[in-house]
Structure formats: C-alpha cells, structure tokens
Motif scaffolding. Structure first.
Motif, PDB file in Angstrom:
ATOM      1  N   GLY A   1       0.821  -1.213   0.000  1.00 35.31           N
ATOM      2  CA  GLY A   1       0.000   0.000   0.000  1.00 35.31           C
ATOM      3  C   GLY A   1       0.849   1.255   0.000  1.00 35.31           C
ATOM      4  O   GLY A   1       0.527   2.236  -0.693  1.00 35.31           O
ATOM      5  N   LEU A   2       1.953   1.246   0.769  1.00 38.83           N
ATOM      6  CA  LEU A   2       2.825   2.412   0.787  1.00 38.83           C
ATOM      7  C   LEU A   2       3.518   2.602  -0.573  1.00 38.83           C
ATOM      8  O   LEU A   2       3.699   3.739  -1.039  1.00 38.83           O
ATOM      9  CB  LEU A   2       3.864   2.265   1.897  1.00 38.83           C
ATOM     10  N   VAL A   3       3.903   1.508  -1.215  1.00 39.69           N
ATOM     11  CA  VAL A   3       4.495   1.600  -2.553  1.00 39.69           C
ATOM     12  C   VAL A   3       3.494   2.191  -3.524  1.00 39.69           C
ATOM     13  O   VAL A   3       3.840   3.055  -4.366  1.00 39.69           O
ATOM     14  CB  VAL A   3       4.972   0.206  -3.015  1.00 39.69           C
ATOM     15  N   TYR A   4       2.268   1.760  -3.401  1.00 42.39           N
ATOM     16  CA  TYR A   4       1.248   2.286  -4.305  1.00 42.39           C
ATOM     17  C   TYR A   4       1.010   3.775  -4.062  1.00 42.39           C
ATOM     18  O   TYR A   4       0.864   4.562  -5.020  1.00 42.39           O
ATOM     19  CB  TYR A   4      -0.051   1.511  -4.109  1.00 42.39           C
TER      20      TYR A   4
ATOM     21  N   ALA B   1      -1.553  -6.046  -6.007  1.00 43.29           N
ATOM     22  CA  ALA B   1      -0.943  -6.712  -4.856  1.00 43.29           C
ATOM     23  C   ALA B   1      -1.584  -6.254  -3.559  1.00 43.29           C
ATOM     24  O   ALA B   1      -1.814  -7.059  -2.641  1.00 43.29           O
ATOM     25  CB  ALA B   1       0.555  -6.435  -4.836  1.00 43.29           C
ATOM     26  N   VAL B   2      -1.870  -4.947  -3.477  1.00 42.14           N
ATOM     27  CA  VAL B   2      -2.511  -4.426  -2.264  1.00 42.14           C
ATOM     28  C   VAL B   2      -3.864  -5.086  -2.052  1.00 42.14           C
ATOM     29  O   VAL B   2      -4.176  -5.575  -0.951  1.00 42.14           O
ATOM     30  CB  VAL B   2      -2.670  -2.893  -2.355  1.00 42.14           C
TER      31      VAL B   2
ATOM     32  N   PHE C   1      -5.635 -11.333   3.874  1.00 39.03           N
ATOM     33  CA  PHE C   1      -5.591 -10.972   5.292  1.00 39.03           C
ATOM     34  C   PHE C   1      -6.988 -11.036   5.907  1.00 39.03           C
ATOM     35  O   PHE C   1      -7.177 -11.586   7.006  1.00 39.03           O
ATOM     36  CB  PHE C   1      -5.001  -9.572   5.455  1.00 39.03           C
ATOM     37  N   ALA C   2      -7.971 -10.480   5.217  1.00 41.54           N
ATOM     38  CA  ALA C   2      -9.343 -10.515   5.717  1.00 41.54           C
ATOM     39  C   ALA C   2      -9.859 -11.952   5.826  1.00 41.54           C
ATOM     40  O   ALA C   2     -10.553 -12.311   6.787  1.00 41.54           O
ATOM     41  CB  ALA C   2     -10.254  -9.693   4.805  1.00 41.54           C
TER      42      ALA C   2
END
Length: 889
Positions: A271-274, A283-284, A291-292
């Motif tokens: 997410g930070l890369v995005y 990927a995010v 994860f969910a």
C-alpha cells in the motif's frame, strides 16, 4: 509601628503559616508516615522504600517514554514537514505576513499545547503499568526456570513473567501509535488546508512521516498476532477431556495466525508503494483480501466444527494423543507432582506380630480428638476468663518422656466480645484487655471414660512434662485484634497472669513508639479515634501495636504471597510463635490445568495453574516480628522476589531449630495437589482419555474427608523413617472402596537445615476389595452392639457424636479408628470422649480403651483367619533413636 515590631509580627506570621503547612502536609501523609513507621519497626524500612521506588520509577519511566513518543512526533510535524515554503513567494506582503504568523503558531506557539497534551496522553497510557508493577518486577528480576513448554519450546518463565508484560506493552504501544498517527494526520491536514500552497499534494516530508507511523503501527499489530499464538496454550475448549491446545488450535488456528502476520505486513508495504509510486494496486487488494480471509476463518466456527466432527471425534486418542501428553506433563510439573512415589499394595491382613508392633508404635499418636470438638472442650475447661477464646486447634509434635509424641495445641487469645456491653469501652479495648496468655496442650491419643489429660494448662502454665514458656503473652494471633497501647498508665492486675502486674509491663520491642504529641496526633488520625490523642493514660514509652492478626500482618507486608488457611502455633521455652505457609502461584504456566482455591481464609477464590509452597513465615506472638524463610529455593517466582528485595527472604538454615522441627506439609497444598493428581496420575493418554482410573476424595455421609496429620515411624517408602505426615484416603470416582492412601511426609530429623517434603501413594490392588471410609461407617451403623449402646446414650439427656474416621496403614492393610463423644443436651455442652471404634478387615470393635480395643480386634482377626493369600514379609523398621526432651533453644 517600629520596624522591629513589624519584623516580629512577620516572623510570627511566617512561623504560623509554616506550622499550618507542615501540619496539613503531615495530615495528608498520615497513612504513608504511619505505614513507614510500621515497616521500620519490623525491620523492613528499606523494603518499604523499595516497594515505593519500584512502583513509581517504573511508572515514571513508562510515562517519560510515551511522552517523548507523542512530543517528538508533534514537534516534528509542526516544526518542519507540513509546509510548502515556496508558496510564500507568490503572496503579497500583508497576506504573507498573516500566513507567516500562522506558520509561527504551528511551529512554536503550538508547543505550548503539545507539551501538556503529550504529558496527559502519556500518563493515561502508563496507568496500566502502574497497576501491574508487581508483574513487571518479576519480568525484570525472575530467572529462567530451566523447563520448556512442549509446543513452542520457550522456557516457561517466558510465559509466567515476560508474556503478560509483552502483551501489556503491545496493547499500550498500539494505542499510542494509533493516537499519534491520527493526530499527526489531522495536524498535517490542518496545515495543508490553512497555509497557502500551489501544489495540492502533501510535501514529501509529511508523507514519509505518516508512512513511518503506519509501518510502526502495522508492526505493532503484527506483534499482537504473534503474541496471540501463546494464548492458544491456555485454551480450555477441550475440557473435560484435556486442557490446552489440540489438533484444531495447532493445525488450523496457528497457521492462520502466521498467515495474518505475513499478509498484514505485505499489504502495508504494498500500500505504501502504491501511494508513493502509484504501482502495485493489485498486490494491495490481493494481500488485503487474503488478510481478511485469514481473520474471518479464525472467527468462523463452521470449519473447525467440521474438522472436529469428521477428523478429531472419530479418532480422538490417535489425533489428540500428543496434545493430551503435553497437558499431562505440564500439569504434573506445574503442581510439583513429578516425584510422587507409588507403592502397589496387595492388601492382606497382617500377622499378629506385625499388627502388635504397628499398633504399639501408633498407639500414643492416634489423634482421637477432632479439633472441631476439642475446641469446645478447651473453651469450656480452659477459657477460665470470659475474655479468652481458643480460635483454632493446631497439631504439633514434641519429645515427651523420651519419645516424639503428637499433641493438640491451642493458643488462649483475647476476645472481649463476651464481656458485658458496658465493659466494652475504649479503655478496656485498647489499654486493658490487650492480649492473650499461654496455650493448652493435650496428647493426641487418649482413652474414653477418663479425665482429659493435659500437658500444659491453666494461666499458671502447669505442666508435668517440662513445658515452660518465658514470655507466654500473645499480642499477635488469629483473632481480629484491634490496636493496643502498651505499656500504659493503668494499674492493671489479675487479668491474664496469676503474677499480678508482670504480664502488663510490656517489655517487648513490638509496636511503634508514641513518644510525642505529634505522633499521638497522627495515630489518632490514622485510627480515626480522637480518644487516643486525649487519653491521659498513655505514657512516654507507650507503643502502638496494630495489624495484629497474623494473616493481615503478612498480607500487608507481602500481598503477592498466597497464604494457607491454617496458621499454627508453636510453643518454645522462650516464646510462642505462629508459622504460616505461603505459596507462590501463577495462572500462566503453559498447557497446565487450572485450579481454583480460596487462600487467606476470607479472601476471594484464586485461579492458578502453578503453585509452590515456597515460603515459611514465622511471627513472634509477643513482639510481632515477621520473618520469611525460603522453603523452595528452586521456585523462579521466589527467586525473583529475593533479587528484587534483598534481605527479606532468608535461608531455611537461619530458622530456629525448634521451629524448623515443627514445619509440616501444608493442607491447602496437599488438597490442591491431590485434586489434580486424582486424574493426572493416568500418564498414558489413552487411559487419561478414558478416565477409568480417576480417583475422588473419600466421602463419609456425603462429606469429603479432610487430610489429617499423623506422627508415625512405620510408613514404608518415605525417605526418612521419622515423619510427620498428612494422610488422605481416595476412592475410585463414583465408588466407595478404598483405592489409594495418599501420604504427604515432612521429615522431622533433628539438625536438618533444609525443608524437604514428599508424597507417597499406597495404591491398593484393584483385584481385592478394600473397604473405604463410607463403607466402614456403614459397618459401624450395622453393628447391633454399637447401635444398642448409641440408643442407650441418646435416652439419658445426652447426644452421641461420632468423630472423623482416621485411616492408618498397618502392614498391607488399613486400620480405621473413629472416636465417639457424648455431649449434654443442656446449656453447657462439653464433649466427652466415651468410646473408640476400631475396624479392620470387616471386623468392628468398640471399646473405651485403645489398647483393650486393639487386643479385642486382634482376637477377632485370629478367629476369621487370613482373607487373602499372605503377603511377603514386611521389612521391619529400625526403632527411632532416643530423642532429647523439650528443651530451651
């Protein structure tokens, strides 16, 4: 007005203000000051300050740590990162000046807000650490246990000391990081909205700052998931089959926890890369979905239920065998049950020589008097004064007439509740009736229809066997004693001692001196009693004795120790002492079965899964001194406290020899251990699952039998020939026949400088019936001669009381002894020992004399002959060495 008058008035006013301030401060700190005086009088002044310092240093350190977290983040955000400096170039002078003032407010003026805000947030987050300072103390000082859990391979000390602190740190760090992240995001948003800027995107510094906070928060969350793994070790979903994690927890939930950790970290990084580069949205989304799903699968009960139904339930022993074994091993280690010795016994009636030898050795120690009934006898025959009471009857053993003999003992304590109401005034309560006096001692074994035999009696302390006590006064005991002021101005005579005033000229070192009006004022405030301040009967050398109940006294000194419910008195030639068994417990021993016990008498039920009798506590009944002796130096909990509080816990070798000889295996410990071992002796997982050999405490009239003390030389299997033991009979669950005789021994060898203890189980063969206590009780009820005698006694203004059933091992059989008392139906109820019932091998005999009863029992056993094939000959035990008489220390 002359200057010197003004100066004098100024000085007087200053002195008055200073005095008022000092007095106000003293009143506010009254409890603190008196508490310190009390600790210091006991020799624990340094310990008092250590407790204060540990608590506040820990809380202050944690507060400072979180303060810097908040303050540095606020400072960085407001000082540098959220402002686009190039935007000021395009503004006019007036507008630019206004925006620069606003910027300066963010950069410097706002620190006036951020500093107290950071401090308030830090204090709130640090409060749980203040409450858990004792656990943090063990985290810092307790050593490794050297035992490893069977699931993750960590030292068990990690779970007992580190795990709860790590869980607390993780929780508070998560709260702090979430607050900081949201607050900084809000601050940047405000700066970005209020200050000018041509670019609408956030400056790179702000994005890096927030990204760092998000990464730290995600790592803290991931750490929480990792700690969740250890929570699986304490699950009870498989009860009553076994305790701890099973197939579903370790093969289904544990992999999902690891999946949550990995996908969380991956999703945050992606997410930070995005956000920064605009790449990796797929990927995010994918990692977030996984994860969910991992979280959802842990909450959904359908899949574990299907696994349990179609995999575990059809093959429970095969699937869960490893996990049941983990539970068995951990529980035995946690309750100190690994070294129990089991002796398999094929029951048979002993031959006459063995029976005669055994009885001759047992005869003078068989405890035929129930403490419950003996307490009434003591109160009626030895209370003497209305303000004396015997709160409890204890068991002891002393060398009397050349042999170690078991006795009953009780301290004569003061209790003025029976005085007339008009006599229960302040002066009588706190200055006159201040203490008890002496003890009574009677032999454990006595015959019926004979006067009570006394080893120590009356206020004159008469003794025909050599008992003497130099200081028999009991200022500290088991009664709920209020504070006392001694010595004092009252000319008190003839209350406790036949020796007129001798007992009231208190010469002990106990209590806190009341040597000034200031101290008297503080004590009046502390006790909420103005009479103490205005009384004219308090002398300059008077001392305040308070916290005089021995259990309350210990709990105020060491609240982290759990106390046995049975403090017991010990008589020495110098003083009377109280001994209290103290336990260290924990509820965090991995994979160990949980127990619930009520310690400290009136305390709350305590839940734990680890226990050690680590400390023996001695309290001087005259001075109130409290000494702690370490009975189990291998316990990591007490090792931690010894390191944290140097000098408080002493070696057992420092205890007075006459006190060390009276140490015993504590009842609460034995009862707890046997309640666990009743099932966990089945160490094979298949047998453990079947529970076919589970035991239960023997029952008589629907009441569980309590363990009883017995002094004996003839118990095979114990390491020492001379032992003071607790005996507890156990039966198969749901049955009444005797299955096991559990014996907890405490060697009483003189000269011993340690405290060793052991448990031996005499396990009777399942192929032969051995009558249990309830069955023996039924045999007694069915005996026509006994029933006829009971009916006769019940018709003459008296009532028959049957005492507890005593179970004694003799050879490879069991001897049952039950006392019979008669008590008047009138107002004065003094139980009288009338008969003693003996039973062995379905034979029941009742006689007034133990010796005659045993002879009759032997004759009846001869008549019926052996009931099973004779057993191998018993190895005779060497006679005990000649022991010295009761002697001064």
């Amino acid at each position: 007005m002359p200057n010197w008058k003004r100066l004098l008035m100024f000085i007087a006013a200053a002195v008055f203000v200073l005095a008022v301030a000092l007095l106000t401060s003293a009143i506010a700190l009254t409890n603190f000051i008196v508490d310190y005086w009390w600790h210091d009088e006991l020799g624990y002044g340094g310990y008092f300050w250590l407790k204060i310092l540990y608590r506040y240093i820990l809380w202050a350190s944690v507060t400072l740590f979180f303060f810097f977290i908040f303050f540095l983040n606020f400072w960085a955000a407001s000082r540098y990162l959220g402002v686009d400096q190039t935007a000021f170039a395009s503004l006019g002078h007036t507008e630019g000046t206004r925006y620069r003032r606003l910027l300066k407010l963010f950069q410097t003026g706002s620190l006036r807000v951020y500093t107290p805000l950071s401090f308030i947030l830090a204090v709130l987050i640090a409060i749980p650490f203040y409450k858990q300072w004792n656990a943090a103390l063990l985290f810092l000082f307790a050593p490794s246990a050297g035992v490893f859990d069977p699931v993750f391979g960590n030292d068990v000390s990690f779970y007992m000391f580190s795990y709860p602190i790590f869980a607390l740190i993780q929780k508070e760090l998560l709260i702090a990081s979430v607050i900081a992240t949201l607050a900084i995001a809000l601050l940047y948003w405000l700066e970005h909205r209020l200050l000018p800027g041509e670019k609408r995107e956030w400056p790179i510094g702000a994005r890096i700052h927030l990204s760092g906070l998000v990464i730290i928060t995600s790592l803290i969350v991931a750490w929480g998931f990792i700690l969740d793994r250890f929570g699986l070790l304490y699950t009870d979903v498989h009860e009553p089959q076994f305790f701890g994690p099973g197939f579903i927890e370790l093969r289904y939930h544990l992999p999902l926890i690891w999946l949550s950790v990995l996908t969380l970290i991956g999703a945050v990084i992606a997410g930070l890369v995005y956000i920064h580069r605009g790449k990796g949205l797929t990927a995010v989304v994918g990692l977030a979905i996984i994860f969910a799903i991992s979280l959802g699968f842990r909450q959904i009960g359908f899949i574990p239920a299907m696994i349990d139904r179609f995999v575990v339930k059809p093959n429970p022993v095969k699937i869960e065998q490893e996990f049941m074994q983990n539970n068995i091993n951990a529980t035995l280690a946690a309750y100190d049950l690994n070294d129990i010795k089991t002796i398999d016994v094929m029951p048979s009636l002993p031959d006459q020589d063995i029976l005669d030898q055994a009885f001759r050795e047992h005869l003078y120690n068989i405890p035929v008097w129930d403490p419950e009934y003996l307490d009434d006898v003591y109160s009626q025959m030895q209370g003497i004064r209305p303000y004396y009471r015997f709160p409890d009857v204890d068991i002891a053993r002393y060398v009397i007439n050349g042999r170690l003999e078991q006795v009953n003992l009780s301290a004569r304590e003061v209790n003025i509740a029976k005085l007339p109401p008009e006599a229960q005034n302040w002066e009588n309560t706190h200055l006159r009736y201040t203490h008890g006096y002496g003890t009574v001692i009677t032999p454990a074994a006595q015959d019926g229809e004979t006067p009570m035999k006394w080893f120590l009696r009356d206020l004159t302390l008469q003794s025909g066997v050599g008992f003497t006590v130099e200081k028999p006064d009991i200022y500290f005991g088991e009664e709920n004693l209020t504070y006392a002021i001694v010595p004092n101005q009252l000319n008190v005579v003839g209350i406790s001692s036949f020796d007129e005033e001798s007992s009231y000229n208190y010469t002990g070192s106990g209590g806190v001196p009341i040597s000034s009006l200031f101290r008297r004022l503080l004590f009046a405030i502390y006790f909420r009693d103005e009479k103490l301040f205005f009384s004219v009967n308090i002398r300059g050398d008077s001392r305040a004795l308070f916290h005089r109940n021995v259990v309350d006294r210990i709990k105020r000194l060491t609240p982290y120790l759990s106390l046995d419910n049975d403090p017991y008195a010990v008589v020495t030639p110098k003083r009377i002492y109280w001994i209290v068994d103290a336990y260290t417990t924990s509820g965090l021993y991995p994979v160990s079965k949980t127990s619930i016990t009520r310690f400290n008498r009136d305390g709350e039920d305590k839940q734990f899964n680890y226990i050690r009798n680590s400390v023996k506590i001695v309290i001087d009944a005259f001075d109130g001194n409290v000494d702690y002796y370490v009975a189990n130096p291998n316990d990591p909990i007490i090792q931690g406290y010894r390191k944290a509080y140097p000098g408080v816990f002493k070696d057992m070798s420092a205890m007075l020899p006459m006190l060390r000889e009276q140490l015993r295996y504590p009842k609460d410990m034995f009862t707890t251990q046997m309640s666990i071992y009743a099932r966990y002796h089945q160490t094979n997982p298949a047998l453990f699952f079947q529970q076919a050999e589970t035991w239960d405490f023997a029952m008589v009239n629907d009441t569980a039998m309590k363990p009883f003390f017995f002094t004996t030389y003839l118990l095979e299997g114990l390491r020492e020939p001379e032992n003071f033991v607790l005996i507890n009979p156990m039966t198969p669950i749901g049955r009444s026949n005797l299955s096991v005789l559990a014996v907890a021994g405490t060697p009483a060898a003189r000269g011993r400088t340690d405290f060793s203890k052991e448990i031996v189980l005499y396990r009777f063969s399942r192929e032969v019936q051995v009558e249990g206590p309830s069955q023996v009780s039924a045999l007694i009820d069915q005996d026509p001669e006994i029933a006829r005698q009971f009916a006769l006694w019940d018709q003459k203004g008296s009532h028959v009381l049957r005492g507890r059933i005593i179970v004694l091992p003799v050879g490879r059989s069991v001897l049952y002894v039950q006392p019979v008392y008669i008590v008047s139906t009138g107002t004065t109820r003094i139980p009288e020992l009338q008969r003693i019932i003996l039973s062995m091998g379905n034979v029941v005999i009742m006689d007034a004399s133990l010796e005659r009863g045993m002879e009759r029992l032997q004759e009846r056993l001869k008549e019926i002959g052996p009931q099973v094939p004779p057993s191998p000959p018993t190895v005779p035990v060497e006679p005990p060495p000649k022991l010295p008489e009761f002697r001064p220390m």
